[in-house]
Structure formats: C-alpha cells, structure tokens
Design a protein around this motif. Structure first.
Motif, PDB file in Angstrom:
ATOM      1  N   UNK A  64       8.680  18.671  -0.236  1.00 19.86           N
ATOM      2  CA  UNK A  64       9.682  17.669   0.157  1.00 19.86           C
ATOM      3  C   UNK A  64      10.148  16.862  -1.045  1.00 19.86           C
ATOM      4  N   UNK A  65       9.238  16.593  -1.951  1.00 15.61           N
ATOM      5  CA  UNK A  65       9.608  15.808  -3.137  1.00 15.61           C
ATOM      6  C   UNK A  65      10.601  16.566  -4.008  1.00 15.61           C
ATOM      7  N   UNK A  66      10.283  17.812  -4.356  1.00 15.71           N
ATOM      8  CA  UNK A  66      11.173  18.532  -5.274  1.00 15.71           C
ATOM      9  C   UNK A  66      12.525  18.822  -4.626  1.00 15.71           C
ATOM     10  N   UNK A  67      12.558  18.902  -3.273  1.00 11.39           N
ATOM     11  CA  UNK A  67      13.813  19.172  -2.574  1.00 11.39           C
ATOM     12  C   UNK A  67      14.582  17.905  -2.232  1.00 11.39           C
ATOM     13  N   UNK A  68      14.004  16.741  -2.468  1.00  8.81           N
ATOM     14  CA  UNK A  68      14.667  15.491  -2.098  1.00  8.81           C
ATOM     15  C   UNK A  68      15.911  15.272  -2.956  1.00  8.81           C
ATOM     16  N   UNK A  69      16.943  14.587  -2.419  1.00  9.82           N
ATOM     17  CA  UNK A  69      18.112  14.279  -3.244  1.00  9.82           C
ATOM     18  C   UNK A  69      17.766  13.519  -4.517  1.00  9.82           C
ATOM     19  N   UNK A  70      16.626  12.828  -4.510  1.00  6.89           N
ATOM     20  CA  UNK A  70      16.233  12.066  -5.697  1.00  6.89           C
ATOM     21  C   UNK A  70      15.792  12.967  -6.838  1.00  6.89           C
ATOM     22  N   UNK A  74       7.597   6.671  -2.661  1.00  6.68           N
ATOM     23  CA  UNK A  74       7.822   5.560  -1.730  1.00  6.68           C
ATOM     24  C   UNK A  74       9.139   5.756  -0.979  1.00  6.68           C
ATOM     25  N   UNK A  75      10.168   6.202  -1.685  1.00  7.02           N
ATOM     26  CA  UNK A  75      11.479   6.420  -1.077  1.00  7.02           C
ATOM     27  C   UNK A  75      11.456   7.616  -0.122  1.00  7.02           C
ATOM     28  N   UNK A  76      10.917   8.750  -0.565  1.00  2.83           N
ATOM     29  CA  UNK A  76      10.941   9.973   0.235  1.00  2.83           C
ATOM     30  C   UNK A  76      10.053   9.867   1.464  1.00  2.83           C
ATOM     31  N   UNK A  77       8.942   9.158   1.350  1.00  2.00           N
ATOM     32  CA  UNK A  77       7.999   9.054   2.468  1.00  2.00           C
ATOM     33  C   UNK A  77       8.402   7.983   3.480  1.00  2.00           C
ATOM     34  N   UNK A  78       9.536   7.315   3.228  1.00  2.00           N
ATOM     35  CA  UNK A  78       9.995   6.297   4.173  1.00  2.00           C
ATOM     36  C   UNK A  78       9.343   4.947   3.977  1.00  2.00           C
ATOM     37  N   UNK A  79       8.767   4.734   2.798  1.00  2.00           N
ATOM     38  CA  UNK A  79       8.085   3.471   2.536  1.00  2.00           C
ATOM     39  C   UNK A  79       8.994   2.353   2.097  1.00  2.00           C
ATOM     40  N   UNK A 100       9.042  14.549 -20.580  1.00  2.00           N
ATOM     41  CA  UNK A 100       8.540  13.226 -20.220  1.00  2.00           C
ATOM     42  C   UNK A 100       8.153  13.198 -18.746  1.00  2.00           C
ATOM     43  N   UNK A 101       7.217  12.310 -18.423  1.00  2.00           N
ATOM     44  CA  UNK A 101       6.802  12.088 -17.036  1.00  2.00           C
ATOM     45  C   UNK A 101       7.444  10.788 -16.586  1.00  2.00           C
ATOM     46  N   UNK A 102       8.261  10.864 -15.553  1.00  2.00           N
ATOM     47  CA  UNK A 102       8.947   9.650 -15.090  1.00  2.00           C
ATOM     48  C   UNK A 102       9.064   9.710 -13.577  1.00  2.00           C
ATOM     49  N   UNK A 103      10.283   9.648 -13.041  1.00  2.00           N
ATOM     50  CA  UNK A 103      10.440   9.649 -11.593  1.00  2.00           C
ATOM     51  C   UNK A 103       9.931  10.962 -10.997  1.00  2.00           C
ATOM     52  N   UNK A 104       9.140  10.838  -9.954  1.00  2.00           N
ATOM     53  CA  UNK A 104       8.516  12.009  -9.337  1.00  2.00           C
ATOM     54  C   UNK A 104       7.121  12.287  -9.832  1.00  2.00           C
ATOM     55  N   UNK A 105       6.774  11.719 -10.996  1.00  2.00           N
ATOM     56  CA  UNK A 105       5.421  11.836 -11.489  1.00  2.00           C
ATOM     57  C   UNK A 105       5.093  13.147 -12.177  1.00  2.00           C
ATOM     58  N   UNK A 106       3.792  13.380 -12.348  1.00  2.00           N
ATOM     59  CA  UNK A 106       3.302  14.505 -13.133  1.00  2.00           C
ATOM     60  C   UNK A 106       3.661  15.849 -12.509  1.00  2.00           C
ATOM     61  N   UNK A 107       3.582  15.952 -11.167  1.00  3.68           N
ATOM     62  CA  UNK A 107       3.866  17.246 -10.557  1.00  3.68           C
ATOM     63  C   UNK A 107       5.303  17.665 -10.836  1.00  3.68           C
ATOM     64  N   UNK A 146       0.824  -1.202   0.000  1.00  2.00           N
ATOM     65  CA  UNK A 146       0.000   0.000   0.000  1.00  2.00           C
ATOM     66  C   UNK A 146       0.855   1.247   0.000  1.00  2.00           C
ATOM     67  N   UNK A 147       0.235   2.375  -0.281  1.00  2.00           N
ATOM     68  CA  UNK A 147       0.965   3.639  -0.324  1.00  2.00           C
ATOM     69  C   UNK A 147       0.347   4.585   0.690  1.00  2.00           C
TER      70      UNK A 147
END
Length: 759
Positions: free
Chosen positions: A422-428, A608-613, A645-652, A409-410
């Motif tokens: 948090x997503x846009x600032x993540x090292x990923x 999944x990675x950034x949220x600690x999943x 292209x839409x890839x890692x991180x998704x549409x946003x 689950x997510x």
C-alpha cells in the motif's frame, strides 16, 4: 483608432476625480501615499504602475520585514561565493575556471489553477527569462508540483494540463527536465502549487545585471509584441463598465509561445557575445511597468519612454494596458547609441521583433512615459520599484499548534506485507513516470542523471567534465507541524540529494508558498520558516542566492500546508564519477549499508498519511551537522557503487527504489537499524542514506563512516532472487514495481497529454 489617455496635465487639473484604486488592489492609505509622492492624483497609467509594483507579488510588502533576516545572517565568506544574490533576477555562483552557474525557482500557482496548461507553460517561460537576464544560457528546468487529492475530480482537470504545459513549453525550448517533485494533499485542492526552477551557465565576465546606466543610452524592447493578455484587473481602467469593455477582456493568464522564446534565447546570447548590452531585464510579472521602473531605479540617471514605439498586437490599447500587459517572450535592454545598429542587426537575424522605446536621461530618479504625444507618467522610479509600503503584519504561534504537535501514537499494521504494498502504491510514493515521461530529460546531450535520481546531474563543460547537481524538496506536512524544523528538513533533504551524487553544495534558493499574510498564524509559520532556512544556511556555510514568496495560497479561509520549497545546487568536478542510485547495477553481489541513526519518528510521515492517521506529532529531528558529515563521507574516496537518500517512506522505500531497476533481491537484516522492524522500515528519521558497495569493501565503508562519526549498519547483500525478504514477509520486486507503476496511469491515463511520451 484614437486612444484616449488620462494625462499628467489632466490629472493636475482634476484632483478630485474618483479612481478605482481599490479594484486594483491598493488600500486607502497606499493611494494617499501615491498622491503625496506625485503631489497630485495619479493618472490611469501611474495608478496602474504603482498598483502592480506595490502588489504583494512584486513588492514583497508583507514578507520583506522577515526576508531581511537573510541579509542580517549571511557571513562575508558566504556572500563572497556569489556574483549576484538576493534582489537580482537570479543568484549566480562562481564555480571556478571562469565558469558560473545561475539558478532560481519561482511560483506560478494561481494562473495554473485558472488555466492549467498556459499557467504552467508561462511559469516555465518566465523562470527561463530570469536566467537569460543574468547573461546565461538556460540549460535545464525542474518543477515542484502540489495538487489536491489524487482521486479528486478537479485534480483530474488541473494535473494533466499543468504537466502538459510544462512539457510542451520546456520540450519545445530544447531544455531537459532533470527532476522535481509531485505531492498530493487535501490542502492544495483549489490552490495547486506550480513552482518552476531553471539552471543556466555563463562565463564570469558575461554576467549581466538589471540597471539603466549612461545618459543617452537607448532603451530597446525586443521579443513578442505586446497584447491584452495577462492584464487582469487593469481592464477596469479600459472602460466605464465591464460591459463596455467586454471585447477587451482576454484571459488574465498569459499565453506563451515557446518557439518565440527559443529565438529570444539565442538572440540574447548573440547580443551578449557581441558586447552590445549595458543592462537587461526580462518582462514577466507587471510587464513593462516593472522592467522600466526597475531598470531606471537601479541606474545612475533617469529614463524617458515613448509607448507609441511599443510593437502592439492591438492598436486600441491604452497606456495603462501597455504598461501592465504580461505578454510573454519579451526583454528590455539598455544599449549604447553606437551599438544600436548592431543590436538591431542581431535581432533581425533571429527574426525577433525589436523597437527603440526610450533613452536614459540625466534627470536623476525620474521616469517619464509618453503616449500619443502626451505625458502619461512622471514619477520617481525609486518610489515605484523600491518604496512600496512595508507591513509589519501581526504574527503569533497558533493556538492549535500544541494540540497538533501532541503525539497520538502510531498504529502498526497487522499485515506488514499489505502495508508495504500500500505504501509503494500510494499517491505519495508511487512512480511519477506518468508525469516525467512527458518531459524530455536528455535533449542537448548533457544530462547525466535525471530519471528516478536523487538529484538531477548535468555536464556543463565538455572538456573537463565539470557538472552540477540540483535538487529541490519540501514536506508541507513536516512544516505545518513545526515550520522552523520543517524548512530545515527540506534544506537537509535537498542538500543530501545533492551530496549522494558526489557533488559539493554551493548555493541555496527557495520558493516560499504560504497562505494569507493577513492571518497571524500564517505569518508566524512564514517567519519561523525564514529564520529556520537562514540559520540553516549559516550553519552549513552555503549562501541563499535568491528566492521567491507566494502568499494568498488558500481556498476560502483555509490556507495550504506551509510549503517552503528549498533548492540546493552542487558542483561535481567530473560527472563521469557521479554516484548513481541503482543497487546491483554491476551484476555482482553488493552489500547495502544504512548510514545514520533510525529513531521512532512518524510525525508527518507518509505512513501516518496512508494509514489514515491524519497529521500530528513532531517531525523528525534534524541536525545539519549530521548532513555535513554525510557530505564529507561522499567527498572522500569511500568505495560506494550507488547511493540513495532515505526520506519520505523510510528505509523500505529507499531499498525498493534502489533495486527496482536491477531487479535484484535481498534478505534484510535490520538488527543494526532498529529493534522494531516496523520502525526500521518506515520511520522517516533524517540524515540517512543507503549505500551499495562491493561486499569486500563493506568493512572499509563502515570504518570510514565511523571515522566521521556516522552510525553505519550493513543490512544485507543483493542476490538474484528478485525478492525483498524481511523475516517472514516476502515481496517480489516485480509485484512492488507493478503496484508502484500503476497508480497515476490508472488515475490520469485517460487525460489529454497522457500519450505525449518522450523516451
């Protein structure tokens, strides 16, 4: 100073002499096989040459049984597009009008951990020489980097050195760095990946191959002098004890000189233009041992080499050391006797050291090497270069794979605004400007797209405007969840990155980075990835032109995430028509449209990675036929102003990256994307692109997509607000840019090289 060599004559009379073959990486049965081939024990020089040429790095003895699948699956139509393919220094593709393009990616992983600057720098130098050896002018480089956690102390040591090495060497060569990827993950701590890619251009008739042909033709070694750097384990043969040889133990990582390589590039191009080269090979891994044995094995006769003629930096070197040295900036050419004088003249003009070290003989399949007037190697070169043992390593689907793939689950965020920041600032997902600003993107004046682009775009013909687009991608997280699907997702993303520029994909390359081949789990991952890539290439009708395998990437018993980097090269008829990636760049309102379906797909995702999943579930589903529909869409006359292209991180992430340069705003209407806003924004479903078009063209763009069977939904029109609005959630583009830009400078800004910025 007198150098004492172990000679063939001595080897024949001392059959029981103990030799340190195990220290050189040879197994008992491999050593016995060498004795059977020679009919005696090997000399030190022979033991050295067989050990380096039968190593995993040079012989692919654990991977070859699976790599053959590429040859079994490639179609005649696909192979007809290649002038040179798997097995050559680099793949070469005919792109029409007498022009050809060559590209290849190769690893320099372990040296870059030991000595980050020189490891990365010489990785660039080595891949550039692979391109030179095809008769081409190198025109650009790229890099695929993987490090441990961004905030780990050792990453602070390794990353700045690697980046400074890539920039220092590439910038000095005058080659633009047109793109790449930087990934952080726990699995790469202690084993970073440094994969370097180079692109070159040549005329079809200028293609060069590595073979020694023509009895009496001369073997010419040119470039830097040969030293003790890069020898590694062969130092065991230099002394009775390590203590006795301490003064000889220079670093096992090679030392590069980019200015010497620049002279070598221009020298090679002049030699090709003068028509004085029959065959050529660069000296990289395994040095002269590799160059001489491979040239001789590929030729129609034999070869005799005199090591006394090799220009040295240390006159105490033994034959074994001369053969194993991996000193940089060296090439080996086969030249007809009547062209030797011209060859020497050109080398002297460029101040490149050159020496005649041997000649092609009529002794079929015989390589004879002398040193100090005595024979130190006498062996069939085919057994050295082509007949290393091939291992059928056991492989099996890991017992833990089912548990890893179980959907857990997510977890959706309570605060969507905070989550997006948090997503846009993540090292990923954060800005890589700290890294890429240390590279020169625009030297030579032919770079069309590089900074923040989906693919690097280069002009290769100033008259016609013809150019190429190149991208390389991989998610090790996807590949660990499902190696077969993971490599297809890497292929799909690299392909998509190329087509959104308006280019037509024509060739694939790869760099397959895995853990120990002695681990059945790893070999299963490797086999699945090879089959996934080969089958995907056939589905798309694009040939795999070459590649590289890097095994033993692990810390202790823990392998890295399986990381099969896939590169795709495309051709664009006129780079003036290349599609950019910035939405709102025209200043007029533009409608953003999402092409492709969005599903709830979070396995292996950045969320999944950034949220600690952690890492779990299945990666996004990928149908390469959908990617080919996108290629057809961008090859048509659809009125697209920009695409991403839409890839890692998704549409946003894609929307933010499209608007960050123009600082335009948008109110997102996600009703046509997915009923759940969180899924619409952060899912990583494949085969999706965001396009920007003038508002009065939006209906036509959607209609064109529908004709090709591509789902399409308008998600809003750009405005001057500088805000991205999703329902009640509002973020300014400026605050997103601030968060996105600060991460790497905050982590690494104090490090050496941080101020070496090329604007």
């Amino acid at each position: 100073m007198t150098v004492h060599n172990d000679t063939v004559e001595a080897a024949a009379t001392t059959p029981e002499l103990e030799q340190p073959y195990a220290v050189l990486g040879l197994k008992d049965d491999e050593y016995q096989r060498i004795r059977e081939i020679l009919g005696r024990r090997p000399t030190d020089a022979e033991l050295t040459v067989y050990s380096v040429m039968w190593s995993e790095h040079c012989s692919y003895k654990s991977s070859k049984t699976h790599l053959r699948y590429f040859g079994k699956t490639i179609t005649e139509e696909m192979s007809s597009k290649l002038l040179a393919g798997i097995g050559e220094n680099a793949g070469v593709v005919d792109i029409g009008d007498g022009n050809a393009v060559t590209f290849r990616v190769e690893s320099h992983n372990h040296p870059s951990y030991v000595e980050p600057y020189q490891g990365a720098a010489t990785g660039v130098g080595g891949i550039v020489r692979d391109i030179m050896a095809m008769g081409a002018r190198p025109i650009a480089v790229m890099d695929q980097l993987r490090f441990g956690p961004a905030d780990a102390p050792d990453t602070t040591r390794v990353l700045p050195g690697v980046v400074h090495g890539i920039g220092g060497y590439g910038n000095s060569l005058g080659l633009p760095n047109i793109g790449g990827e930087t990934v952080f993950d726990d699995s790469y701590a202690g084993n970073p990946l440094v994969n370097a890619l180079c692109v070159g251009t040549l005329k079809v008739e200028d293609l060069k191959l590595a073979f020694a042909s023509g009895t009496g033709n001369k073997v010419m070694l040119f470039g830097s002098r040969t030293g003790l750097d890069g020898i590694g384990g062969v130092s065991v043969l230099a002394s009775d004890t390590f203590e006795d040889g301490a003064e000889r133990k220079l670093p096992a990582v090679q030392v590069g000189d980019p200015f010497a390589e620049k002279m070598l590039i221009e020298c090679c191009l002049d030699l090709y233009h003068a028509g004085v080269v029959v065959g050529i090979q660069d000296l990289g891994g395994a040095g002269l041992a590799c160059a001489t044995s491979e040239l001789a094995a590929a030729g129609d006769g034999g070869m005799r080499v005199n090591l006394d003629a090799v220009p040295l930096r240390n006159d105490t070197m033994t034959a074994a050391e001369i053969l194993a040295s991996e000193s940089q900036e060296r090439m080996c050419a086969v030249v007809a006797p009547e062209n030797v004088e011209k060859f020497l003249e050109i080398c002297n003009r460029w101040e490149v050291t050159v020496a005649e070290i041997g000649e092609v003989t009529d002794e079929t399949d015989r390589l004879v090497i002398t040193h100090g007037g005595e024979i130190v190697l006498d062996a069939p070169p085919s057994t050295i270069a082509d007949e290393a043992p091939v291992y059928e390593r056991p492989y099996a689907r890991p017992s833990w794979q089912d548990e890893l793939q179980a959907e857990k689950g997510v977890e959706k965020p309570a605060d969507l605004r905070r989550a997006l920041l948090d997503m846009v600032a993540s090292p990923a997902l954060c800005s890589r400007d700290f890294i890429t600003n240390q590279y020169d993107r625009y030297v030579r004046g032919n770079t069309v797209q590089a900074k923040h682009a989906d693919a690097g775009v280069l002009r290769i013909d100033e008259t016609s405007g013809r150019g190429v687009a190149v991208s390389a991608d991989c998610s090790g997280r996807y590949t660990k969840l499902d190696p077969h699907a993971g490599v297809r997702l890497a292929l799909a993303e690299a392909y998509r990155n190329v087509v959104v520029t308006g280019a037509t994909p024509v060739a694939i390359t790869n760099c397959l980075n895995f853990g120990s081949p002695e681990n059945p789990d790893v070999m299963w991952q490797f086999r699945e990835a090879v089959h996934g890539l080969a089958d995907g290439a056939v589905e798309m009708g694009i040939p795999v032109s070459g590649g590289n395998v890097s095994f033993y990437n692990q810390t202790g018993d823990e392998p890295i995430l399986p990381t099969p980097v896939v590169g795709v090269l495309g051709v664009i008829d006129d780079v003036a028509a290349a599609i950019g990636h910035t939405g709102g760049a025209t200043g007029e309102p533009e409608t953003l449209i999402v092409l492709g379906d969005t599903e709830e797909e979070f396995g292996g995702s950045i969320w999944q990675q950034v949220s600690g999943g952690g890492l779990s579930g299945l990666p996004p589903r990928v149908d390469l036929a959908d990617e080919m529909k996108l290629a057809e869409f961008f090859a048509s006359d659809a009125a697209v102003a920009a695409a991403h292209d839409v890839s890692e991180g998704g549409l946003f992430q894609a929307v933010f990256e499209m608007l960050k340069d123009s600082r335009k705003g948008i109110t997102l209407d996600l009703s046509g994307v997915h009923e759940d806003h969180f899924t619409a924004l952060l899912s990583e479903s494949a085969s999706r692109v965001v396009v920007a078009t003038a508002t009065d063209h939006a209906d036509a763009v959607i209609a064109r997509a529908a004709e090709l069977g591509i789902p399409a939904a308008a998600i809003g029109t750009t405005d001057d607000s500088g805000e991205i609005r999703v329902g009640e959630t509002v973020l300014t583009v400026a605050e997103l840019v601030d968060a996105w830009s600060a991460t790497l400078p905050d982590l690494f800004g104090h490090a050496v090289g941080a101020n070496s910025v090329v604007e």
